[in-house]
Design an enzyme around this catalytic site. Structure first.
Site, PDB file in Angstrom:
ATOM      1  N   ARG A   1       0.816  -1.208   0.000  1.00 24.76           N
ATOM      2  CA  ARG A   1       0.000   0.000   0.000  1.00 24.76           C
ATOM      3  C   ARG A   1       0.856   1.268   0.000  1.00 24.76           C
ATOM      4  NH1 ARG A   1      -2.974   1.847  -2.734  1.00 24.76           N
ATOM      5  NH2 ARG A   1      -3.912  -0.227  -2.720  1.00 24.76           N
TER       6      ARG A   1
ATOM      7  N   LYS B   1       2.830  24.885  -3.570  1.00 23.04           N
ATOM      8  CA  LYS B   1       1.513  24.353  -3.182  1.00 23.04           C
ATOM      9  C   LYS B   1       1.546  22.829  -3.275  1.00 23.04           C
ATOM     10  CE  LYS B   1      -0.922  28.530  -4.644  1.00 23.04           C
ATOM     11  NZ  LYS B   1      -1.896  29.132  -5.578  1.00 23.04           N
TER      12      LYS B   1
ATOM     13  N   LYS C   1       5.395  38.998  -2.965  1.00 26.79           N
ATOM     14  CA  LYS C   1       3.993  38.871  -3.358  1.00 26.79           C
ATOM     15  C   LYS C   1       3.231  40.140  -2.974  1.00 26.79           C
ATOM     16  CE  LYS C   1       2.410  35.023  -4.157  1.00 26.79           C
ATOM     17  NZ  LYS C   1       2.023  34.358  -5.415  1.00 26.79           N
TER      18      LYS C   1
ATOM     19  N   GLU D   1       5.753  40.114  -7.789  1.00 31.36           N
ATOM     20  CA  GLU D   1       4.441  39.883  -8.393  1.00 31.36           C
ATOM     21  C   GLU D   1       3.756  41.202  -8.712  1.00 31.36           C
ATOM     22  OE1 GLU D   1       1.347  36.905  -6.785  1.00 31.36           O
ATOM     23  OE2 GLU D   1       0.657  38.847  -6.042  1.00 31.36           O
TER      24      GLU D   1
ATOM     25  N   ASP E   1       0.480  38.072 -12.608  1.00 34.98           N
ATOM     26  CA  ASP E   1      -0.544  37.269 -11.948  1.00 34.98           C
ATOM     27  C   ASP E   1      -1.933  37.504 -12.530  1.00 34.98           C
ATOM     28  OD1 ASP E   1      -1.325  35.396  -9.920  1.00 34.98           O
ATOM     29  OD2 ASP E   1      -2.161  37.064  -8.775  1.00 34.98           O
TER      30      ASP E   1
END
Length: 283
Positions: free
Chosen positions: A103, A138, A170, A200, A222
């Protein structure tokens, strides 16, 4: 895409933790109960659908950590395509050991093959352009290193592995620092010459300010539509690398890549992939 494997030493703690989680406090009681001691068998790890393979190194490590005496033969390596019904790996030896590691090996291999397959699909849509498909941070907590390796197996490229790799400014950094000019001034004053700086922007006005102030190596464009991306690339005119992000799907990526951007980043590569159906068959 063929990639040099990571050292097993790097992967072992992650795979060992997964095995310990699955074995629990009393081991594989099913196998221990029903399989006579000393039983040996041959098993095949088979693909039940077409895909781009990843996770074979991790699956091998799962079997080896369970039983170093197992004989393993990888038939299709990480980064290679497979067809439905193909055998990816052959495993021979203790039936109990094979069953106890099954598994964990399949969990890793199915998920990582899913990442590689989804990456390859996006890469195929960008052929003939300069754009490179890249992942983001992410990732599944604890699995970043293998998910990012799977992106490479699918023909993509890696963005930052961690917050310490590069400076990525960001929108919230800009807001907290007081604007584009102050935040870029701070990087010029404090950042090592060995560290790349990316910033960004959401609008062409912000891009104009970044170009005027200077101090960035890469600009992250973005959530811009293809027309705006094309204009942004023209404004940049080679002074920085251009990275597009936001709303990147198999349906949109070709149009995005045609705008002349250097990179297209997609968090979906590692957070919204579909696990590929792989199975372990005895006999």
């Amino acid at each position: 895409m063929t990639q040099a494997p990571l050292p097993d030493l790097v992967l072992e703690p992650m795979v060992r933790a997964a095995l310990l989680e699955d074995l629990g406090t009393n081991g594989d009681i099913t196998t221990r109960t029903v399989i006579p001691a000393g039983t040996t068998y041959a098993a095949r790890l088979n693909a039940r659908e077409a895909a781009v393979v990843s996770g074979m190194q991790v699956a091998r490590l799962a079997f080896r950590l369970m039983d170093a005496d197992l004989q393993l033969n990888t038939r299709i390596d990480d980064g290679q395509p497979c067809r439905k019904g193909d055998t990816l790996m052959e495993i021979r030896g203790s039936a109990a050991s094979i069953l106890s590691a099954e598994r964990v090996a399949l969990n890793f291999a199915g998920r990582l093959t899913g990442v590689a397959t989804q990456t390859a699909a996006l890469v195929a849509e960008t052929r003939g352009t300069r754009a490179r498909i890249t992942c983001t941070r992410k990732t599944t907590p604890g699995l970043r290193i293998v998910e990012k390796q799977a992106v490479l197996h699918g023909g993509g490229f890696n963005h930052r592995h961690s917050l310490s790799d590069a400076i990525l400014i960001k929108d919230n950094h800009i807001a907290a620092a007081g604007g584009i000019a102050p935040v870029l001034a701070a990087t010029r004053a404090q950042a090592s010459h060995m560290i790349k700086v990316e910033i960004e922007v959401d609008t062409l006005d912000q891009l104009t300010e970044v170009l005027k102030v200077g101090g960035a190596d890469v600009v992250l464009l973005d959530n811009m539509d293809p027309a705006m991306l094309r204009e942004a690339v023209s404004m940049i005119d080679g002074r920085m690398l251009a990275e597009a992000s936001g709303n990147v799907t198999r349906e949109t990526v070709a149009a995005i890549s045609s705008t002349g951007v250097d990179y297209i980043s997609s968090g979906a590569l590692t957070h919204s992939y579909r696990t590929i159906d792989l199975g372990l068959d005895f006999g």
